[in-house]
Design a protein around this motif. Structure first.
Motif, mmCIF file in Angstrom:
data_model
loop_
_atom_site.group_PDB
_atom_site.id
_atom_site.type_symbol
_atom_site.label_atom_id
_atom_site.label_comp_id
_atom_site.label_asym_id
_atom_site.label_seq_id
_atom_site.Cartn_x
_atom_site.Cartn_y
_atom_site.Cartn_z
ATOM 1 N N ALA A 1 -9.952 -0.700 -0.630
ATOM 2 C CA ALA A 1 -8.999 -1.068 -1.553
ATOM 3 C C ALA A 1 -7.716 -2.217 -0.980
ATOM 4 N N VAL A 2 -7.529 -2.737 -0.205
ATOM 5 C CA VAL A 2 -7.365 -4.077 0.484
ATOM 6 C C VAL A 2 -8.566 -4.891 0.460
ATOM 7 N N GLU A 3 -9.664 -4.848 1.015
ATOM 8 C CA GLU A 3 -10.339 -6.172 1.009
ATOM 9 C C GLU A 3 -10.679 -6.227 -0.166
ATOM 10 N N GLN A 4 -10.711 -5.296 -1.665
ATOM 11 C CA GLN A 4 -10.770 -5.301 -2.951
ATOM 12 C C GLN A 4 -10.095 -6.444 -3.286
ATOM 13 N N VAL A 5 -8.733 -6.127 -3.314
ATOM 14 C CA VAL A 5 -7.388 -6.768 -3.698
ATOM 15 C C VAL A 5 -7.290 -8.518 -3.010
ATOM 16 N N ALA A 6 -8.049 -8.691 -1.174
ATOM 17 C CA ALA A 6 -8.387 -10.544 -1.210
ATOM 18 C C ALA A 6 -8.966 -10.616 -2.042
ATOM 19 N N LYS A 7 -10.339 -10.229 -2.057
ATOM 20 C CA LYS A 7 -11.577 -10.679 -2.571
ATOM 21 C C LYS A 7 -10.826 -10.795 -4.258
ATOM 22 N N ASP A 8 -9.919 -10.546 -5.249
ATOM 23 C CA ASP A 8 -9.028 -10.373 -6.551
ATOM 24 C C ASP A 8 -8.637 -11.956 -6.081
ATOM 25 N N THR A 9 -7.681 -11.700 -5.255
ATOM 26 C CA THR A 9 -6.831 -13.282 -5.148
ATOM 27 C C THR A 9 -7.697 -14.120 -5.199
ATOM 28 N N VAL B 1 0.799 -1.155 -0.237
ATOM 29 C CA VAL B 1 -0.098 0.149 0.155
ATOM 30 C C VAL B 1 1.107 1.267 0.208
ATOM 31 N N ASP B 2 0.484 2.078 -0.959
ATOM 32 C CA ASP B 2 0.978 3.286 -0.974
ATOM 33 C C ASP B 2 2.478 3.832 -1.879
ATOM 34 N N MET B 3 3.311 2.810 -2.056
ATOM 35 C CA MET B 3 3.929 3.076 -3.098
ATOM 36 C C MET B 3 4.458 2.011 -4.038
ATOM 37 N N VAL B 4 4.885 1.557 -5.512
ATOM 38 C CA VAL B 4 5.130 0.882 -6.245
ATOM 39 C C VAL B 4 6.011 0.489 -6.513
ATOM 40 N N VAL B 5 5.980 -1.137 -6.393
ATOM 41 C CA VAL B 5 7.142 -2.073 -6.419
ATOM 42 C C VAL B 5 7.065 -2.833 -7.802
ATOM 43 N N ALA C 1 -1.319 -9.259 -10.435
ATOM 44 C CA ALA C 1 0.364 -9.485 -10.640
ATOM 45 C C ALA C 1 0.917 -8.290 -11.180
ATOM 46 N N GLY C 2 2.034 -7.714 -10.312
ATOM 47 C CA GLY C 2 2.625 -7.077 -11.214
ATOM 48 C C GLY C 2 2.136 -5.344 -11.692
ATOM 49 N N LYS C 3 0.800 -5.530 -10.962
ATOM 50 C CA LYS C 3 0.225 -4.038 -11.463
ATOM 51 C C LYS C 3 -0.175 -3.234 -10.294
ATOM 52 N N VAL C 4 -0.146 -1.349 -11.274
ATOM 53 C CA VAL C 4 -0.614 -1.230 -9.959
ATOM 54 C C VAL C 4 -2.647 -0.506 -9.721
ATOM 55 N N VAL C 5 -2.139 -0.552 -8.772
ATOM 56 C CA VAL C 5 -4.289 -0.381 -8.370
ATOM 57 C C VAL C 5 -4.790 0.881 -8.437
ATOM 58 N N ASN D 1 4.989 -10.620 -9.272
ATOM 59 C CA ASN D 1 3.831 -11.641 -7.608
ATOM 60 C C ASN D 1 3.719 -10.331 -6.898
ATOM 61 N N VAL D 2 3.721 -8.882 -7.289
ATOM 62 C CA VAL D 2 3.703 -7.507 -6.087
ATOM 63 C C VAL D 2 2.428 -7.136 -7.091
ATOM 64 N N ALA D 3 1.506 -6.521 -6.313
ATOM 65 C CA ALA D 3 0.679 -5.340 -6.389
ATOM 66 C C ALA D 3 0.841 -4.112 -5.949
ATOM 67 N N SER D 4 0.763 -2.718 -6.127
ATOM 68 C CA SER D 4 1.145 -1.957 -5.771
ATOM 69 C C SER D 4 -0.822 -1.130 -5.878
ATOM 70 N N ILE D 5 -1.289 -0.693 -4.160
ATOM 71 C CA ILE D 5 -1.987 -0.140 -4.285
ATOM 72 C C ILE D 5 -1.515 0.774 -3.874
ATOM 73 N N VAL D 6 -2.660 2.248 -4.784
ATOM 74 C CA VAL D 6 -1.922 3.392 -4.649
ATOM 75 C C VAL D 6 -2.940 4.388 -4.702
ATOM 76 N N PHE D 7 -3.275 5.530 -3.718
ATOM 77 C CA PHE D 7 -4.340 6.411 -4.221
ATOM 78 C C PHE D 7 -4.171 7.719 -4.346
ATOM 79 N N LYS D 8 -5.079 8.828 -5.114
ATOM 80 C CA LYS D 8 -4.646 9.906 -5.383
ATOM 81 C C LYS D 8 -5.278 10.661 -4.052
ATOM 82 N N GLU D 9 -4.680 10.764 -3.146
ATOM 83 C CA GLU D 9 -4.465 11.379 -1.883
ATOM 84 C C GLU D 9 -5.032 12.853 -2.197
ATOM 85 N N ASN D 10 -4.124 13.238 -3.418
ATOM 86 C CA ASN D 10 -4.275 15.142 -3.133
ATOM 87 C C ASN D 10 -5.330 14.920 -3.271
#
Length: 357
Positions: A283-291, A132-136, A298-302, A140-149
């Motif tokens: 966000a984490v609930e949605q990614v958990a559901k999808d998984t 959460v909050d950074m792109v890696v 995988a390898g995507k930025v959400v 095998n890593v999903a990156s969860i980011v937000f438009k906090e601005n």
């Protein structure tokens, strides 16, 4: 469930000893190596140093995982759990512990965990990780980011139209690209409705130091700042403490909360003007559901923004004037429509501010 590789089976003895040695905050009733390992889908979370009860970012993430676990009849401690990080050196062993225990989705909460997520993802290529909050950039890593601005812009509008002194403040945790998004969006919202407003900005360089937050808030309120927006995790609790103390002494000051609806943090003195909610839980609930459904990104930025309901002004709005809320809704529509591009960096903010003149 993923099939165990021969390598993982051969390393069982080493994994067991490592599990015993690894650190975690709630292992007393949540043993990762227990007999329920093969029972079904499992999701684990590693907190940032603010802890799972920070009233903010980590807590929101855990609430999302709890909801997912309960909705899917998972048992807390085996089907879903968290490991608490007291310090940054806890990140890697905590992540490794969940990976060795074959958790199907392992979530790292906070951009400070980026380097460790990357390293552990390389070590455990068959595990699914999300940060959460950074792109890696790992397969095998999903990156969860937000438009906090975008969400911060809305509460900036509230601050700019509510302040009586024309002085508002921003208290950040660690000075970073992430928190700059909060700062830049907030300042843009303030200036959009109150060009003459002065904006004080200070960073605590810590997300878990309430005493620093209180000291910074004391200095700002002492300079006649009457509204402070914090994006500082547990450090922000000190901002609330200072505001409540001053409210008891008759001063008319406000705090704008972050990540969760922090109305309760301002009670009983009622100093929470509103909050910028960042739906880490959703966000984490949605990614958990999808998984769980076999659709791990995988390898995507959400990314989650205003349009997706990922950020917004909190539903607790009793302290905000109705005409101000009308303005907020107007700006919200403009941002979603793309008519306003909210700045996310110092350079973008300078351009935005110049465009207002």
């Amino acid at each position: 469930m993923k099939k165990k590789s021969l390598l993982a089976l051969a390393a069982t003895g080493l994994a067991m000893s490592s599990v015993l040695a690894a650190c975690g905050g709630n292992d007393d009733s949540k043993d990762s190596s227990g007999g329920d390992e093969k029972a079904g889908f499992k999701v684990g979370m590693v907190t940032d140093t603010g802890g799972v009860d920070d009233k903010s970012f980590n807590q929101s993430a855990w609430e999302g995982i709890q909801k997912f676990g309960k909705d899917n009849d998972l048992k807390e401690g085996t089907g879903y759990k968290y490991l608490q990080s007291a310090k940054q050196s806890d990140y890697q062993p905590n992540l490794q512990q969940l990976a060795r225990a074959k958790y199907d989705l392992i979530l790292g909460i906070g951009f400070l965990m980026a380097e460790d997520i990357g390293k552990v993802a390389d070590q455990f290529k068959d595990n699914n990780f999300a940060l959460v909050d950074m792109v890696v950039e790992k397969p095998n890593v999903a990156s969860i980011v937000f438009k906090e601005n975008e969400g911060s812009f809305l509460v900036g509008v509230v601050a700019g139209l509510t302040t009586k002194s024309d002085k508002v403040g921003f208290v950040g945790g660690v000075n970073s690209d992430l928190i700059k998004k909060f700062e830049s969006g907030f300042k843009a919202g303030v200036k959009a409705v109150n060009p003459k407003a002065e904006i004080e900005v200070q960073y605590a360089e810590d997300f878990n130091a309430a005493e620093k937050g209180q000291a910074i808030a004391s200095g700002m309120y002492g300079k006649k700042v009457d509204v402070i927006y914090h994006a500082a995790g547990g450090t922000g609790q000190g901002v609330f403490t200072e505001a409540k103390n001053r409210k008891k002494n008759g001063e008319d000051v406000w705090v704008i909360g972050v990540d969760r609806d922090q109305v309760e943090e301002g009670m009983p003195e009622n100093v929470t003007l509103t909050s910028m909610v960042k739906r880490v839980d959703t966000a984490v609930e949605q990614v958990a559901k999808d998984t769980k459904d076999g659709n791990f990104p995988a390898g995507k930025v959400v990314e989650f923004g205003l349009k997706d309901g990922g950020v917004d002004i909190a539903p607790s709005q009793d302290n905000v004037a109705k005409d101000v809320l009308t303005k907020v809704e107007d700006f919200k529509k403009q941002i979603i429509a793309g008519d306003i591009k909210v700045p996310a960096t110092d350079d973008e903010y300078k351009e935005y501010e110049a465009s207002l003149k």
